[in-house]
Design a protein around this motif. Sequence first.
Motif, short mmCIF file in Angstrom:
data_model
loop_
_atom_site.label_atom_id
_atom_site.label_comp_id
_atom_site.label_asym_id
_atom_site.label_seq_id
_atom_site.Cartn_x
_atom_site.Cartn_y
_atom_site.Cartn_z
N ASP A 77 0.84 -1.20 0.00
CA ASP A 77 0.00 0.00 0.00
C ASP A 77 0.88 1.25 0.00
O ASP A 77 0.80 2.07 0.90
CB ASP A 77 -0.91 -0.05 1.23
CG ASP A 77 -1.94 1.06 1.24
OD1 ASP A 77 -2.17 1.66 0.18
OD2 ASP A 77 -2.52 1.33 2.30
N ASP A 113 1.45 -7.49 10.00
CA ASP A 113 2.36 -7.27 11.12
C ASP A 113 2.34 -8.41 12.13
O ASP A 113 2.77 -8.25 13.26
CB ASP A 113 2.03 -5.94 11.82
CG ASP A 113 0.59 -5.90 12.31
OD1 ASP A 113 -0.13 -6.88 12.08
OD2 ASP A 113 0.21 -4.89 12.91
N GLN A 121 -0.02 -9.58 13.77
CA GLN A 121 -0.96 -9.45 14.88
C GLN A 121 -2.09 -10.44 14.73
O GLN A 121 -2.76 -10.78 15.69
CB GLN A 121 -1.51 -8.03 14.97
CG GLN A 121 -0.61 -7.12 15.76
CD GLN A 121 -1.32 -5.83 16.10
OE1 GLN A 121 -1.63 -5.04 15.22
NE2 GLN A 121 -1.56 -5.61 17.37
N LYS A 145 0.67 1.52 11.84
CA LYS A 145 0.71 2.40 10.68
C LYS A 145 -0.47 3.35 10.66
O LYS A 145 -0.50 4.30 9.92
CB LYS A 145 0.71 1.55 9.40
CG LYS A 145 1.91 0.62 9.32
CD LYS A 145 3.21 1.40 9.44
CE LYS A 145 4.46 0.56 9.49
NZ LYS A 145 4.58 -0.40 10.54
N1 UDP Z 1 -1.79 -0.90 6.52
C1 UDP Z 1 -1.91 -0.63 5.15
N2 UDP Z 1 -2.17 0.66 4.75
C2 UDP Z 1 -2.34 1.68 5.64
C3 UDP Z 1 -2.26 1.39 7.03
C4 UDP Z 1 -2.01 0.09 7.43
O1 UDP Z 1 -1.77 -1.53 4.33
O2 UDP Z 1 -2.57 2.80 5.20
C5 UDP Z 1 -1.52 -2.28 6.96
C6 UDP Z 1 -0.37 -2.43 7.93
O3 UDP Z 1 0.86 -2.57 7.27
C7 UDP Z 1 -0.74 -3.69 8.66
C8 UDP Z 1 -2.26 -3.61 8.71
O4 UDP Z 1 -2.65 -2.73 7.66
O5 UDP Z 1 -0.38 -4.84 7.91
C9 UDP Z 1 -2.77 -3.13 10.04
O6 UDP Z 1 -2.18 -1.88 10.36
P1 UDP Z 1 -1.78 -1.49 11.85
O7 UDP Z 1 -0.97 -2.57 12.46
O8 UDP Z 1 -1.20 -0.13 11.80
O9 UDP Z 1 -3.20 -1.40 12.52
P2 UDP Z 1 -3.68 -1.99 13.93
O10 UDP Z 1 -3.08 -3.35 14.07
O11 UDP Z 1 -3.20 -1.02 14.93
O12 UDP Z 1 -5.17 -2.03 13.78
#
Ligand code: UDP
Length: 302
Positions: free
Chosen positions: A35, A90, A92, A199
Amino acid sequence: VPFLNEADNLPRLIGALERALTPLGLPWELVLVDDGSRDNSLAVAKAELQRRPQLNATLISLSRNFGKEIAIAAGLDAAEGDAVIVMDGDLQDPPEVLAQFIERWRQGIDVVYAIRTKRKESFLKRLAYSSFYRLLQRLSDIEIPLDSGDFGLMDRKVVNALLALPERQRFIRGLRSFVGFRQEGLHYERAGREAGKPKYTLRALIRLAMDGLISFSSAPLNLITYLGLGSCATALMLIGRVLGRAIIGQKPPEGWASTMVVVLFFGSVQLLSFGIIGEYLRRIFLEVKGRPTFLIREVVRS
Ligand code: UDP
Ligand code: MG
């Protein structure tokens, strides 16, 4: 797997996916969507695919950062399987859960979405997430399950239904609920982030939350009506009081302060209402322009 600046996580993610999926003995493909990363994620991803020639993989690089929801749409577009699993880049979303998704799918469930039982995040962030999901569920016109993100499995017919939706602003977990089919939640413990920082900035999260609320609920518009009715009732009572005092011959109440309070109150109610209407209008504007949802710079297939 949409990713943005995940150079540190990608090699581990691909390894973990191989370890989790190979024992299942199913043919599978990996669709990575870059992305608009600004670090060397794209190079790292390419190198990882080159190191694994046996892997059936597609790497799509978007022309800029479009946001995770749109990156997912690009990935869904490219995926060819009978079922598609969406997960974060990531780590998670634990790859060990995928086998359970696939098992439920084989038993005839069309959408298996993951429900987070624990979040390894700060208290404030957890509080914000949990209130948002509860608010969304109360307000939205369709039933969106609590505490479930994009992580989940979708059958081919669900993916096709999603891809056929004409809208450009995509809140995947809402649309996934919208299309229906047989859906089931699966509980899992959400891991902490493996490496790197989240991110999503606070601003991007608020935007996403607003998108979710506004695309799936007309409650904010109803709120304006109620605000209008409430302030109208208050105004009528005040008018009644002023007139009443005038009729029985009392002096009308004096006061700059009270006048100002009333003027400010109505002014702010009006501005707030414009703001809410504006949010809906902005979305209509974006849809009407009909610009492409995403643009692809490069596609690499192994
Ligand atoms: N991500 C993406 N584009 C963006 C923001 C995030 O592709 O504009 C991806 C990021 O790399 C990760 C996933 O979406 O693989 C979740 O992002 P993040 O970990 O920041 O979010 P959270 O886990 O805090 O919900
Ligand atoms: Mg994350």
